[in-house]
Design a protein around this motif. Structure first.
Motif, PDB file in Angstrom:
ATOM      1  N   GLN A  23       0.836  -1.201   0.000  1.00  0.00           N
ATOM      2  CA  GLN A  23       0.000   0.000   0.000  1.00  0.00           C
ATOM      3  C   GLN A  23       0.870   1.250   0.000  1.00  0.00           C
ATOM      4  O   GLN A  23       0.572   2.215  -0.719  1.00  0.00           O
ATOM      5  N   ALA A  24       1.931   1.250   0.781  1.00  0.00           N
ATOM      6  CA  ALA A  24       2.836   2.404   0.830  1.00  0.00           C
ATOM      7  C   ALA A  24       3.534   2.596  -0.516  1.00  0.00           C
ATOM      8  O   ALA A  24       3.684   3.720  -0.994  1.00  0.00           O
ATOM      9  N   ARG A  25       3.943   1.498  -1.151  1.00  0.00           N
ATOM     10  CA  ARG A  25       4.561   1.592  -2.485  1.00  0.00           C
ATOM     11  C   ARG A  25       3.571   2.128  -3.514  1.00  0.00           C
ATOM     12  O   ARG A  25       3.956   2.894  -4.399  1.00  0.00           O
ATOM     13  N   GLN A  26       2.312   1.713  -3.412  1.00  0.00           N
ATOM     14  CA  GLN A  26       1.283   2.227  -4.330  1.00  0.00           C
ATOM     15  C   GLN A  26       1.149   3.737  -4.197  1.00  0.00           C
ATOM     16  O   GLN A  26       0.998   4.434  -5.194  1.00  0.00           O
ATOM     17  N   LEU A  27       1.201   4.240  -2.967  1.00  0.00           N
ATOM     18  CA  LEU A  27       1.125   5.690  -2.761  1.00  0.00           C
ATOM     19  C   LEU A  27       2.340   6.363  -3.384  1.00  0.00           C
ATOM     20  O   LEU A  27       2.202   7.386  -4.064  1.00  0.00           O
ATOM     21  N   SER A  28       3.507   5.801  -3.195  1.00  0.00           N
ATOM     22  CA  SER A  28       4.717   6.361  -3.797  1.00  0.00           C
ATOM     23  C   SER A  28       4.586   6.412  -5.315  1.00  0.00           C
ATOM     24  O   SER A  28       4.893   7.435  -5.941  1.00  0.00           O
ATOM     25  N   LYS A  29       4.131   5.343  -5.906  1.00  0.00           N
ATOM     26  CA  LYS A  29       3.964   5.286  -7.366  1.00  0.00           C
ATOM     27  C   LYS A  29       2.939   6.323  -7.833  1.00  0.00           C
ATOM     28  O   LYS A  29       3.153   7.015  -8.831  1.00  0.00           O
ATOM     29  N   ALA A  30       1.835   6.443  -7.107  1.00  0.00           N
ATOM     30  CA  ALA A  30       0.803   7.419  -7.474  1.00  0.00           C
ATOM     31  C   ALA A  30       1.364   8.835  -7.423  1.00  0.00           C
ATOM     32  O   ALA A  30       1.091   9.661  -8.302  1.00  0.00           O
ATOM     33  N   ILE A  31       2.163   9.124  -6.405  1.00  0.00           N
ATOM     34  CA  ILE A  31       2.786  10.446  -6.275  1.00  0.00           C
ATOM     35  C   ILE A  31       3.715  10.716  -7.456  1.00  0.00           C
ATOM     36  O   ILE A  31       3.672  11.782  -8.069  1.00  0.00           O
ATOM     37  N   GLN A  32       4.538   9.745  -7.778  1.00  0.00           N
ATOM     38  CA  GLN A  32       5.513   9.917  -8.850  1.00  0.00           C
ATOM     39  C   GLN A  32       4.851  10.085 -10.220  1.00  0.00           C
ATOM     40  O   GLN A  32       5.400  10.762 -11.086  1.00  0.00           O
ATOM     41  N   ASN A  33       3.675   9.494 -10.402  1.00  0.00           N
ATOM     42  CA  ASN A  33       3.014   9.523 -11.707  1.00  0.00           C
ATOM     43  C   ASN A  33       2.007  10.660 -11.873  1.00  0.00           C
ATOM     44  O   ASN A  33       1.553  10.914 -12.994  1.00  0.00           O
ATOM     45  N   ALA A  34       1.651  11.331 -10.797  1.00  0.00           N
ATOM     46  CA  ALA A  34       0.597  12.355 -10.865  1.00  0.00           C
ATOM     47  C   ALA A  34       1.130  13.672 -11.422  1.00  0.00           C
ATOM     48  O   ALA A  34       2.172  14.156 -10.983  1.00  0.00           O
ATOM     49  N   ALA A 159       8.206   8.663   5.233  1.00  0.00           N
ATOM     50  CA  ALA A 159       8.873   7.488   4.661  1.00  0.00           C
ATOM     51  C   ALA A 159       8.496   7.303   3.192  1.00  0.00           C
ATOM     52  O   ALA A 159       9.360   6.966   2.364  1.00  0.00           O
ATOM     53  N   VAL A 160       7.245   7.553   2.847  1.00  0.00           N
ATOM     54  CA  VAL A 160       6.807   7.431   1.447  1.00  0.00           C
ATOM     55  C   VAL A 160       7.548   8.442   0.573  1.00  0.00           C
ATOM     56  O   VAL A 160       7.995   8.122  -0.530  1.00  0.00           O
ATOM     57  N   ILE A 161       7.703   9.663   1.053  1.00  0.00           N
ATOM     58  CA  ILE A 161       8.429  10.678   0.272  1.00  0.00           C
ATOM     59  C   ILE A 161       9.899  10.282   0.130  1.00  0.00           C
ATOM     60  O   ILE A 161      10.462  10.359  -0.967  1.00  0.00           O
ATOM     61  N   ILE A 162      10.515   9.850   1.206  1.00  0.00           N
ATOM     62  CA  ILE A 162      11.921   9.435   1.143  1.00  0.00           C
ATOM     63  C   ILE A 162      12.079   8.283   0.155  1.00  0.00           C
ATOM     64  O   ILE A 162      12.988   8.280  -0.678  1.00  0.00           O
ATOM     65  N   TYR A 163      11.191   7.312   0.225  1.00  0.00           N
ATOM     66  CA  TYR A 163      11.220   6.179  -0.704  1.00  0.00           C
ATOM     67  C   TYR A 163      11.057   6.670  -2.146  1.00  0.00           C
ATOM     68  O   TYR A 163      11.766   6.221  -3.047  1.00  0.00           O
ATOM     69  N   SER A 164      10.144   7.592  -2.354  1.00  0.00           N
ATOM     70  CA  SER A 164       9.895   8.131  -3.701  1.00  0.00           C
ATOM     71  C   SER A 164      11.136   8.835  -4.239  1.00  0.00           C
ATOM     72  O   SER A 164      11.461   8.710  -5.425  1.00  0.00           O
ATOM     73  N   LEU A 165      11.809   9.581  -3.391  1.00  0.00           N
ATOM     74  CA  LEU A 165      13.008  10.299  -3.820  1.00  0.00           C
ATOM     75  C   LEU A 165      14.183   9.355  -4.066  1.00  0.00           C
ATOM     76  O   LEU A 165      14.931   9.517  -5.023  1.00  0.00           O
ATOM     77  N   ASN A 166      14.346   8.373  -3.211  1.00  0.00           N
ATOM     78  CA  ASN A 166      15.498   7.477  -3.312  1.00  0.00           C
ATOM     79  C   ASN A 166      15.330   6.395  -4.370  1.00  0.00           C
ATOM     80  O   ASN A 166      16.305   5.961  -4.956  1.00  0.00           O
ATOM     81  N   GLY A 167      14.092   5.969  -4.578  1.00  0.00           N
ATOM     82  CA  GLY A 167      13.890   4.858  -5.496  1.00  0.00           C
ATOM     83  C   GLY A 167      13.169   5.238  -6.768  1.00  0.00           C
ATOM     84  O   GLY A 167      13.007   4.422  -7.671  1.00  0.00           O
ATOM     85  N   GLY A 168      12.753   6.458  -6.847  1.00  0.00           N
ATOM     86  CA  GLY A 168      11.948   6.865  -7.990  1.00  0.00           C
ATOM     87  C   GLY A 168      12.734   7.662  -9.012  1.00  0.00           C
ATOM     88  O   GLY A 168      13.958   7.666  -9.030  1.00  0.00           O
ATOM     89  N   ASN A 169      11.980   8.338  -9.838  1.00  0.00           N
ATOM     90  CA  ASN A 169      12.576   9.122 -10.923  1.00  0.00           C
ATOM     91  C   ASN A 169      12.779  10.578 -10.515  1.00  0.00           C
ATOM     92  O   ASN A 169      12.950  11.435 -11.353  1.00  0.00           O
ATOM     93  N   ASN A 170      12.753  10.851  -9.234  1.00  0.00           N
ATOM     94  CA  ASN A 170      12.840  12.221  -8.740  1.00  0.00           C
ATOM     95  C   ASN A 170      13.986  12.364  -7.725  1.00  0.00           C
ATOM     96  O   ASN A 170      13.867  13.075  -6.749  1.00  0.00           O
ATOM     97  N   ARG A 171      15.095  11.664  -7.971  1.00  0.00           N
ATOM     98  CA  ARG A 171      16.235  11.725  -7.046  1.00  0.00           C
ATOM     99  C   ARG A 171      16.751  13.155  -6.940  1.00  0.00           C
ATOM    100  O   ARG A 171      16.945  13.817  -7.949  1.00  0.00           O
ATOM    101  N   GLN A 172      16.971  13.585  -5.692  1.00  0.00           N
ATOM    102  CA  GLN A 172      17.456  14.936  -5.463  1.00  0.00           C
ATOM    103  C   GLN A 172      18.349  14.957  -4.236  1.00  0.00           C
ATOM    104  O   GLN A 172      18.212  14.121  -3.346  1.00  0.00           O
TER     105      GLN A 172
END
Length: 185
Positions: A23-34, A159-172
């Motif tokens: 569920q937490a990963r789904q939220l991360s994915k939704a954030i990254q794709n929105a 944690a979802v934001i950190i995961y999104s930044l570290n594992g997603g397409n929005n590394r900063q």
């Protein structure tokens, strides 16, 4: 005092350990794709939602808080993150319905996966914490009202934001995030 601090910390640790990672990963994915993210909550849950929105802004996402004067209309494909511990807060449920009617993706964050909010949402992140209602399905707590939910909510959203930044397409880097931090203080 030390025992109270330890107990509160242990309670939140137990809630965090019970989060469904998918569920937490789904939220991360939704954030990254929105294209645009909208957050919604009332009361103390609303304060946690605003903190989440601020952190999303620091991370470079286009984000708005429902109810603020500069919030535009939600569009097809946008994301609404709707927070309600009980999942029954009428204003939250009504706005989530409107967002769904606009073809936006609705993501509920609640303690109750069978709540009206969860039922109208495409995805749900369940925070298995105590609310002010003290339902039989909620864990025990020494904390008043929905403190356990609010604290756990704050930490899981970070944690979802950190995961999104570290594992997603929005590394900063921290410097990139810091550059978006308010400077008119």
């Amino acid at each position: 005092m030390k025992e109270t601090i330890k107990t509160v910390g242990n309670e939140v640790t137990q809630v965090m350990a019970s989060i469904d990672e998918d569920q937490a990963r789904q939220l991360s994915k939704a954030i990254q794709n929105a294209p645009t993210i909208f957050v919604l909550g009332e009361g103390r849950s609303g304060l946690m939602a605003k903190a989440f929105a601020m952190r999303l802004m620091h991370a470079g996402y286009q984000v708005y808080v429902i109810g603020e004067t500069i919030t535009p209309s939600i569009q097809k494909g946008d994301l609404l993150v709707a927070v309600s511990g009980s999942g029954t807060t009428k204003t939250i449920v009504d706005m989530a319905k409107k967002a769904a009617e606009s073809k936006a993706e609705v993501f509920a964050i609640t303690t109750d996966p069978q709540s009206p909010l969860a039922e109208i949402s495409e995805h749900t992140l369940v925070i298995p914490a105590a609310t002010k209602y003290r339902r039989p399905t909620e864990p025990g707590t020494i904390q008043p009202l929905g403190n356990q939910f609010d604290q756990s909510l704050h930490l899981i959203l970070d944690a979802v934001i950190i995961y999104s930044l570290n594992g997603g397409n929005n590394r900063q880097t921290n410097d990139q995030l810091k550059a978006r931090h308010a400077n008119l203080e």
